[in-house]
Scaffold this active site. Structure first.
Site, PDB file in Angstrom:
ATOM      1  N   HIS A 125      -7.996  -5.627  -0.265  1.00  0.00           N
ATOM      2  CA  HIS A 125      -6.725  -4.760   0.248  1.00  0.00           C
ATOM      3  C   HIS A 125      -6.564  -5.207   1.838  1.00  0.00           C
ATOM      4  O   HIS A 125      -7.363  -5.120   2.782  1.00  0.00           O
ATOM      5  CB  HIS A 125      -7.154  -3.180   0.256  1.00  0.00           C
ATOM      6  CG  HIS A 125      -5.729  -2.500   0.512  1.00  0.00           C
ATOM      7  ND1 HIS A 125      -5.199  -1.765  -0.667  1.00  0.00           N
ATOM      8  CD2 HIS A 125      -5.355  -1.953   1.617  1.00  0.00           C
ATOM      9  CE1 HIS A 125      -3.947  -1.251  -0.073  1.00  0.00           C
ATOM     10  NE2 HIS A 125      -4.179  -1.058   1.285  1.00  0.00           N
ATOM     11  N   ASP A 128     -10.140  -4.527  -4.440  1.00  0.00           N
ATOM     12  CA  ASP A 128      -9.455  -3.361  -4.028  1.00  0.00           C
ATOM     13  C   ASP A 128      -9.290  -2.370  -4.629  1.00  0.00           C
ATOM     14  O   ASP A 128      -9.316  -2.227  -5.894  1.00  0.00           O
ATOM     15  CB  ASP A 128      -8.051  -3.806  -3.732  1.00  0.00           C
ATOM     16  CG  ASP A 128      -6.989  -2.881  -3.180  1.00  0.00           C
ATOM     17  OD1 ASP A 128      -7.552  -1.984  -2.748  1.00  0.00           O
ATOM     18  OD2 ASP A 128      -5.771  -3.156  -3.056  1.00  0.00           O
ATOM     19  N   SER A 155       0.895  -1.244  -0.081  1.00  0.00           N
ATOM     20  CA  SER A 155      -0.151  -0.067  -0.076  1.00  0.00           C
ATOM     21  C   SER A 155       0.966   1.459   0.029  1.00  0.00           C
ATOM     22  O   SER A 155       1.756   1.284  -0.776  1.00  0.00           O
ATOM     23  CB  SER A 155      -1.000  -0.068   1.049  1.00  0.00           C
ATOM     24  OG  SER A 155      -2.164   0.745   1.103  1.00  0.00           O
TER      25      SER A 155
END
Length: 308
Positions: free
Chosen positions: A278, A248, A154
């Site tokens: 995610h 995601d 991320s």
């Protein structure tokens, strides 16, 4: 199709209050608590050491994971996710242990400074300081200083891509980048951003919360150090492993980045875990997430053989 075990979890993570209404310290604690409940068990390693790296008067905490005391192990610098605002080395401790063991690497987890206390580019500066520190430190570990990778998930993957760009042509540029559901373009919202704007762990409101806390002003979204997909010449980026999740909001920008690297002639291995969301790195108690984590570690291990 979203995996049934993941779908069953989602109601637990549905927040009824906007994050902007929650004190930041409380939000950080609650996220850590929620993720810890589903995290994989901690693996014992040969050695785990907490140390610091100096960066212009600031001491950056790092945690070093050694799967064995064998010589000439490669090194992976790991940058945790959390939107540049939340999480730390503790939130990713179980994963880093697993990664060290199953990728047969020394993992160096960086506890970079968080926003909004330390806005852009503080976190990036910390990452660069650690990369500059590593070659000499590798000699003390008797590690393979020629094989240093950088990895992250991320926002951590965002920092990893940018660090590769800023160190191109330098001896400290990583030889490999491993990006897990990366943030690579804050300037636009692709289709997946709309499809999964709510209800799939990471939400649109969360990304806006993170970006607003991280940046000093909106114009910085256009900075390639924030949105590395905008880098005009990607030819000098190192080979990449890119992993995304099917449900995601960041899925499409991760794919776009992998495609852009490939078009620039960079070696890329891309994989989308179609039935995951995610944040699956912190869901290791769920078998389908554990399988994804295992694949990532083994893909990284296999990459060392290709780079040697």
């Amino acid at each position: 199709m979203l995996h049934p075990d993941i779908a069953a979890l989602l109601p637990v993570f549905q927040g009824k209050v906007s994050w902007s209404e929650i004190p930041l310290a409380s939000l950080r604690k609650s996220l850590l608590r929620n993720m810890a409940a589903l995290d994989m068990a901690k693996i014992e390693l040969a050695a785990i050491e907490n140390t610091t790296v100096s960066n212009e008067g600031y001491e950056i905490p790092v945690r070093v994971y050694r799967p064995s005391l064998a010589q000439a192990l490669p090194i992976v610098v790991y940058l945790h996710g959390g939107g540049w605002v939340t999480f730390n080395v503790d939130s990713h401790d179980s994963f880093c242990r697993y990664l060290a063991l199953h990728s047969e690497s020394i993992v160096v987890a960086v506890d970079y400074r968080l926003a909004p206390e330390h806005k852009f580019p503080a976190a990036l500066e910390d990452v660069l300081a650690v990369l500059a520190w590593l070659p000499q430190q590798a000699k003390q570990w008797q590690a393979d200083s020629q094989n240093i990778a950088i990895a992250g998930d991320s926002a951590g993957a965002n920092l990893a891509t940018v660090a590769c760009y800023l160190t191109q042509g330098q001896a400290i540029q990583p030889k490999l980048q491993c990006l897990i559901y990366p943030v690579v373009d804050t300037t636009q919202e692709r289709e997946s951003f709309s499809l999964f704007a709510e209800g799939y762990m990471l939400e649109r409101q969360h990304m806006l919360f993170f970006i607003n806390h991280y940046l000093n002003h909106a114009d910085e979204r256009q900075d390639v150090r924030v949105s590395p997909l905008l880098i005009a010449d990607k030819r000098h980026q190192p080979p990449a492993l890119v992993f995304t999740a099917g449900f995601d909001p960041l899925r499409d920008e991760g794919l776009a980045y992998a495609q852009a690297l490939e078009q620039a002639g960079v070696s890329v291995e891309y994989h989308c875990f179609e039935d995951l969301i995610h944040g699956f790195l912190q869901l290791g108690k769920i078998p389908v997430a554990a399988q994804a984590i295992d694949m990532i570690a083994k893909k990284l291990a296999a990459s060392w053989c290709r780079l040697s």
